[in-house]
Every structure is written in C-alpha cells, then in structure tokens.
Motif scaffolding. Structure first.
Motif, PDB file in Angstrom:
ATOM      1  N   MET A  36      30.135  92.572  84.127  1.00 15.99           N
ATOM      2  CA  MET A  36      29.930  91.925  85.285  1.00 15.99           C
ATOM      3  C   MET A  36      30.060  90.447  85.269  1.00 15.99           C
ATOM      4  O   MET A  36      29.530  89.774  84.527  1.00 15.99           O
ATOM      5  N   HIS A  45      32.270  92.639  91.129  1.00 13.06           N
ATOM      6  CA  HIS A  45      33.285  91.806  90.482  1.00 13.06           C
ATOM      7  C   HIS A  45      33.188  92.086  89.092  1.00 13.06           C
ATOM      8  O   HIS A  45      32.126  91.671  88.052  1.00 13.06           O
ATOM      9  N   PHE A  94      43.705  83.506  85.959  1.00 16.74           N
ATOM     10  CA  PHE A  94      44.091  82.107  86.160  1.00 16.74           C
ATOM     11  C   PHE A  94      44.558  81.546  84.938  1.00 16.74           C
ATOM     12  O   PHE A  94      43.810  81.918  83.730  1.00 16.74           O
ATOM     13  N   GLY A 100      43.008  77.028  88.142  1.00 15.81           N
ATOM     14  CA  GLY A 100      41.790  77.541  88.412  1.00 15.81           C
ATOM     15  C   GLY A 100      40.827  78.022  87.368  1.00 15.81           C
ATOM     16  O   GLY A 100      39.640  78.582  87.676  1.00 15.81           O
ATOM     17  N   GLN A 101      41.185  78.238  86.414  1.00 16.26           N
ATOM     18  CA  GLN A 101      40.705  78.753  85.074  1.00 16.26           C
ATOM     19  C   GLN A 101      39.474  77.978  84.763  1.00 16.26           C
ATOM     20  O   GLN A 101      39.617  76.574  84.557  1.00 16.26           O
ATOM     21  N   THR A 102      38.130  78.413  84.493  1.00 12.96           N
ATOM     22  CA  THR A 102      36.879  77.529  83.971  1.00 12.96           C
ATOM     23  C   THR A 102      36.480  78.157  82.694  1.00 12.96           C
ATOM     24  O   THR A 102      35.847  77.306  82.162  1.00 12.96           O
ATOM     25  N   HIS A 122      36.035  81.428  94.609  1.00  9.12           N
ATOM     26  CA  HIS A 122      35.897  81.298  93.405  1.00  9.12           C
ATOM     27  C   HIS A 122      35.092  80.135  92.757  1.00  9.12           C
ATOM     28  O   HIS A 122      35.818  79.090  93.426  1.00  9.12           O
TER      29      HIS A 122
HETATM   30  P1  5GP Z   1      38.031  81.587  85.587  1.00 11.08           P
HETATM   31  O1  5GP Z   1      37.394  80.626  86.540  1.00 11.08           O
HETATM   32  O2  5GP Z   1      37.953  81.058  84.167  1.00 11.08           O
HETATM   33  O3  5GP Z   1      39.023  82.544  85.853  1.00 11.08           O
HETATM   34  O4  5GP Z   1      36.655  82.826  85.678  1.00 11.08           O
HETATM   35  C1  5GP Z   1      35.532  82.729  84.885  1.00 11.08           C
HETATM   36  C2  5GP Z   1      34.666  83.573  85.484  1.00 11.08           C
HETATM   37  O5  5GP Z   1      33.474  83.916  84.598  1.00 11.08           O
HETATM   38  C3  5GP Z   1      34.018  83.028  87.002  1.00 11.08           C
HETATM   39  O6  5GP Z   1      34.309  84.005  87.629  1.00 11.08           O
HETATM   40  C4  5GP Z   1      32.498  82.913  86.687  1.00 11.08           C
HETATM   41  O7  5GP Z   1      31.716  83.554  87.694  1.00 11.08           O
HETATM   42  C5  5GP Z   1      32.145  83.825  85.337  1.00 11.08           C
HETATM   43  N1  5GP Z   1      31.287  83.314  84.567  1.00 11.08           N
HETATM   44  C6  5GP Z   1      31.092  81.944  84.125  1.00 11.08           C
HETATM   45  N2  5GP Z   1      29.926  81.947  83.338  1.00 11.08           N
HETATM   46  C7  5GP Z   1      29.582  83.300  83.078  1.00 11.08           C
HETATM   47  C8  5GP Z   1      28.592  83.939  82.369  1.00 11.08           C
HETATM   48  O8  5GP Z   1      27.701  83.244  81.364  1.00 11.08           O
HETATM   49  N3  5GP Z   1      28.593  85.341  82.337  1.00 11.08           N
HETATM   50  C9  5GP Z   1      29.301  86.077  83.065  1.00 11.08           C
HETATM   51  N4  5GP Z   1      29.210  87.368  83.041  1.00 11.08           N
HETATM   52  N5  5GP Z   1      30.133  85.583  83.900  1.00 11.08           N
HETATM   53  C10 5GP Z   1      30.348  84.056  83.766  1.00 11.08           C
END
Ligand code: 5GP
Length: 147
Positions: A36, A45, A94, A100-102, A122
């Motif tokens: 999740m 999600h 992403f 948009g990738q984090t 996001h």
């Molecule tokens: P991105 O921005 O790279 O496409 O998506 C990264 C996702 O990872 C985001 O939707 C964010 O909410 C989620 N996320 C960030 N840190 C953590 C975490 O420590 N654990 C989980 N389960 N999700 C995380």
C-alpha cells in the motif's frame, strides 16, 4: 534525478524489499512485491515493484523482466478491483524526477477510482492511517489469493 544515473540501493523501496523498512503487503511472489502507498491518492492505492532487477525506472527494466512484471501489475490491478469494487482503475508510472518520479526503484501505481471522487494530487496527500492500510492490504491480498 534524471533518467540517467546509478541505482541507489538505499532508496526506500529497496529497503522494503530487503525487509529493512515496513510495508503493508498486498502481494508477493518471486517477480514482484505489491504494497500500500503510504500517501494514497485514493483509498486502495497500491504500488507494484519488481524484485529481481535494480531498475530505477521502466526504461531500465531488462527485456526478459517486462512480461513477467507486467503480468503482476495486471494481477494486482484485478485483485484491487475485486477487493474494493471501484468504478474504474487508474494505472500510472513516472520515469525521472522531471516526469514526477520521487522514489527511484521502478514501480507502477494502481489506483482504484469511484464515480465523482477525484484522485488526490500526487505528492500532496497526507499519510494514511496505518490500521486502514493494513485492512486494505489484507483485503486485496485475499482477493488475489482467491483468483
Ligand atoms: P513516485 O513519485 O516515485 O512515482 O511514487 C512514489 C510513491 O511512493 C508515492 O506515491 C509516495 O506516496 C510513496 N511513498 C513514499 N515513501 C513511501 C514509504 O515509505 N512507504 C510507502 N509504502 N510508500 C511510500
């Protein structure tokens, strides 16, 4: 972080894969792990990550891994749909910070959608209640196992 660079084994999803950080697991086999999202843009999600490849993004996933991994993305999406009975499912992904990738371990987002309920933005949503995430993971996991 651009499209090009080295995989950082210290990223949070790598830690989750190694069991060094917690997650609420919805699915796992030898190819992929699904759990999740901690900051969901909608209830349910779910993130699906490949286990074998140190791929920062979809472009880096080896050819031979694409098919098996995408099968798991679809399997998780079907499980989410069966478990939560949404009106629709948004799947997105992403590549690179400007896109948009984090978190820089490849992942697909599977987001159930309901009529009249807009998706959260996001990166701007609050952390979910952990008991809710645990219950959702159990429900999705049961739906996948039963399929
Ligand atoms: P991105 O921005 O790279 O496409 O998506 C990264 C996702 O990872 C985001 O939707 C964010 O909410 C989620 N996320 C960030 N840190 C953590 C975490 O420590 N654990 C989980 N389960 N999700 C995380």
């Amino acid at each position: 972080m651009s499209l090009h660079g080295d995989y950082d084994a210290g990223n949070i999803f790598a830690k989750i894969l190694r069991g060094e950080a917690p997650c609420f697991k919805a699915f796992e086999d030898e190819v992929a792990l699904a759990f999740m999202d901690l900051f969901p843009v909608a209830k349910g999600h779910t993130l699906v990550i490949p286990k074998r490849a140190a791929a920062r993004n979809f472009l880096e996933l080896p050819d031979a891994e694409v098919g098996p991994y995408m099968q798991r993305v679809q399997r998780v999406a079907k499980g989410v749909a069966r478990a939560l009975e949404p009106d629709g499912v948004t799947i997105f992904q992403f590549n690179g910070a400007p896109a948009g990738q984090t978190v820089f371990h490849l992942h697909f987002h599977v987001v159930p959608r309901w009529e009249g309920e807009p998706m959260g933005q996001h990166g701007k949503t609050p952390m979910a209640d952990k008991a809710d995430l645990e219950a959702l993971a159990a429900k999705i996991s049961a739906a996948i196992t039963a399929s």
